[in-house]
Design a protein around this motif. Structure first.
Motif, short mmCIF file in Angstrom:
data_model
loop_
_atom_site.label_atom_id
_atom_site.label_comp_id
_atom_site.label_asym_id
_atom_site.label_seq_id
_atom_site.Cartn_x
_atom_site.Cartn_y
_atom_site.Cartn_z
N LEU A 1 0.85 -1.19 0.00
CA LEU A 1 0.00 0.00 0.00
C LEU A 1 0.89 1.24 0.00
CD1 LEU A 1 -2.55 -1.17 2.71
CD2 LEU A 1 -2.78 -1.37 0.23
N ARG A 2 0.63 2.13 -0.96
CA ARG A 2 1.42 3.35 -1.08
C ARG A 2 0.57 4.54 -0.62
NH1 ARG A 2 6.23 4.64 -2.96
NH2 ARG A 2 6.65 6.65 -3.95
N THR A 3 1.17 5.41 0.16
CA THR A 3 0.47 6.57 0.69
C THR A 3 0.98 7.85 0.04
OG1 THR A 3 2.05 6.71 2.53
CG2 THR A 3 0.03 5.45 2.90
N ALA A 4 0.17 8.89 0.08
CA ALA A 4 0.53 10.15 -0.57
C ALA A 4 1.74 10.79 0.09
CB ALA A 4 -0.66 11.10 -0.54
N ALA A 5 1.91 10.55 1.37
CA ALA A 5 3.04 11.09 2.14
C ALA A 5 3.41 10.06 3.19
CB ALA A 5 2.65 12.42 2.80
N PRO A 6 4.56 10.16 3.80
CA PRO A 6 4.90 9.21 4.87
C PRO A 6 3.81 9.18 5.93
CG PRO A 6 6.83 10.49 4.27
CD PRO A 6 5.68 11.11 3.53
N TYR A 7 3.36 7.97 6.27
CA TYR A 7 2.23 7.82 7.19
C TYR A 7 2.48 6.61 8.09
CZ TYR A 7 -2.62 7.82 8.80
OH TYR A 7 -3.76 7.88 9.57
N ALA A 8 2.97 6.88 9.28
CA ALA A 8 3.43 5.82 10.17
C ALA A 8 2.31 5.00 10.78
CB ALA A 8 4.29 6.42 11.29
N THR A 9 1.11 5.54 10.83
CA THR A 9 0.02 4.86 11.55
C THR A 9 -0.92 4.07 10.65
OG1 THR A 9 -1.35 6.86 11.50
CG2 THR A 9 0.08 6.56 13.41
N LEU A 10 -0.55 3.84 9.41
CA LEU A 10 -1.42 3.06 8.54
C LEU A 10 -1.73 1.67 9.11
CD1 LEU A 10 -3.00 2.98 5.88
CD2 LEU A 10 -0.95 2.00 4.79
N PRO A 11 -0.77 0.93 9.66
CA PRO A 11 -1.13 -0.38 10.25
C PRO A 11 -2.19 -0.26 11.34
CG PRO A 11 1.24 -0.24 9.95
CD PRO A 11 0.70 1.14 9.68
N HIS A 12 -2.18 0.83 12.09
CA HIS A 12 -3.21 1.04 13.11
C HIS A 12 -4.57 1.31 12.45
CE1 HIS A 12 -0.62 1.32 16.74
NE2 HIS A 12 0.30 1.65 15.86
N ASP A 13 -4.59 2.12 11.41
CA ASP A 13 -5.84 2.42 10.73
C ASP A 13 -6.48 1.17 10.14
OD1 ASP A 13 -5.46 5.04 11.38
OD2 ASP A 13 -5.15 5.76 9.32
N LEU A 14 -5.66 0.26 9.62
CA LEU A 14 -6.18 -0.93 8.97
C LEU A 14 -6.76 -1.94 9.96
CD1 LEU A 14 -3.61 -1.40 6.10
CD2 LEU A 14 -5.90 -0.43 5.99
N ASN A 15 -6.56 -1.70 11.25
CA ASN A 15 -7.26 -2.49 12.26
C ASN A 15 -8.77 -2.29 12.18
OD1 ASN A 15 -8.31 -1.90 15.45
ND2 ASN A 15 -7.50 -3.93 14.99
N SER A 16 -9.20 -1.22 11.52
CA SER A 16 -10.63 -0.91 11.42
C SER A 16 -11.27 -1.38 10.11
CB SER A 16 -10.84 0.61 11.55
OG SER A 16 -10.45 1.05 12.83
N ILE A 17 -10.49 -2.00 9.23
CA ILE A 17 -11.03 -2.46 7.95
C ILE A 17 -11.17 -3.98 7.97
CG2 ILE A 17 -10.73 -2.51 5.46
CD1 ILE A 17 -11.24 0.28 6.61
N PHE A 18 -12.41 -4.46 8.04
CA PHE A 18 -12.65 -5.89 8.02
C PHE A 18 -12.47 -6.44 6.61
CE2 PHE A 18 -15.45 -4.98 11.83
CZ PHE A 18 -14.60 -5.60 12.74
N ILE A 19 -11.93 -7.65 6.53
CA ILE A 19 -11.62 -8.26 5.23
C ILE A 19 -12.72 -9.25 4.84
CG2 ILE A 19 -9.92 -9.56 3.92
CD1 ILE A 19 -9.04 -6.75 4.94
N ILE A 20 -13.20 -9.09 3.61
CA ILE A 20 -14.24 -9.95 3.05
C ILE A 20 -13.70 -10.60 1.78
CG2 ILE A 20 -16.09 -8.51 3.99
CD1 ILE A 20 -16.42 -7.31 1.16
N PRO A 21 -14.33 -11.66 1.29
CA PRO A 21 -13.92 -12.25 0.01
C PRO A 21 -14.06 -11.24 -1.13
CG PRO A 21 -15.31 -13.78 1.22
CD PRO A 21 -15.39 -12.47 1.94
N ALA A 22 -13.12 -11.27 -2.06
CA ALA A 22 -13.10 -10.29 -3.16
C ALA A 22 -14.39 -10.33 -3.98
CB ALA A 22 -11.89 -10.55 -4.06
N ARG A 23 -15.01 -11.48 -4.09
CA ARG A 23 -16.23 -11.58 -4.91
C ARG A 23 -17.39 -10.77 -4.35
NH1 ARG A 23 -19.96 -15.13 -2.87
NH2 ARG A 23 -19.27 -16.54 -1.20
#
Length: 253
Positions: A144-166
């Motif tokens: 994952l590429r961010t627009a600027a250095p962003y150290a807390t992205l792993p923390h933010d992704l704790n809030s995104i639940f993963i579902i099957p791509a379909r």
């Protein structure tokens, strides 16, 4: 994560039923939990409110999790690192199964991020706002590429639940009706009735299934009225309640 207990994260004072039954008695297969607020939807990318998220954490998982001491720990990602100041790389756990039997892959992560970003009226887009590019070099790697250095992205992704791509184009109604309620969490979706209940069954293929072996089913009852919630506990209709009404505390004790 002892899901059957800490999934009820806003519980002020859990109390077992007063009829002599123990919620950890192996002879009983269902744990019944009285919730103080309505679950407005089971769509994992729609409403960022506590009751909905509590159900989400039983059925779904995120790349990163947070332990009881608020430390970031591996979830569906076994590890992560900053490749350069603007690129994060996540390595996925191998052989993770969704409830439909399919195997987790990087494409599922990319699709989940896309749905969270684009879902109409969704409240999770803010957790992905810094991501400007996403790619999967292989089936178990996400960059994952961010627009600027962003150290807390792993923390933010704790809030995104993963579902099957379909299911990237599934509607909230598809989730509420159960057609799209497929995650990789330790509990499998059975039923959602708005204003009444959510029912889940144990997913025995989950890596933590043994830790949840005391119960085969969870039933979350919506009991938003304080006296009704206390009465249900005293009557043995539920085994545990959250947000114990202060006026009933002495009686329940």
């Amino acid at each position: 994560r002892d899901v059957a207990v800490t999934g009820v994260q806003t519980c002020a004072l859990p109390i077992l039923a007063q009829d002599g039954r123990d919620a950890r008695d192996d002879s009983r297969s269902t744990l019944r939990i009285g919730m103080a607020a309505d679950i407005t939807s089971v769509d994992p990318h729609l409403s960022n409110i506590s009751p909905n998220n509590q159900i989400g954490w039983h059925v779904f998982e995120a790349l990163t999790h947070v332990d009881d001491n608020a430390r970031l720990v591996p979830g569906l990602a076994s590890s992560w690192r900053a490749v350069d100041p603007r690129t994060w790389e996540f390595k996925l756990r191998p052989n993770v199964k969704f409830h439909d039997g399919t195997t987790l892959a990087a494409r599922d992560v990319l699709a989940s991020i896309e749905r969270a970003r684009k879902l109409a009226n969704g409240q999770f887009a803010g957790f992905t706002r810094t991501i400007i590019a996403a790619e999967a070099p292989d089936a178990l790697t996400v960059r994952l590429r961010t627009a600027a250095p962003y150290a807390t992205l792993p923390h933010d992704l704790n809030s995104i639940f993963i579902i099957p791509a379909r299911l990237v184009n599934a509607s909230s109604e598809d989730f509420n009706a159960g057609r799209a309620m497929i995650g990789s969490g330790p509990w499998r979706f059975e039923r959602y009735a708005r204003g009444d209940r959510v029912e889940l069954s144990r997913f025995d293929s989950h890596r933590d299934a043994l830790r949840n072996s005391n119960w085969s089913r969870l039933v979350f009852r919506i009991l938003s009225n304080d006296p009704s919630r206390s009465a249900a506990l005293l009557a043995g209709d539920v085994d545990i309640i959250e947000q114990v009404p202060p006026a009933d505390l002495e009686k329940l004790n």
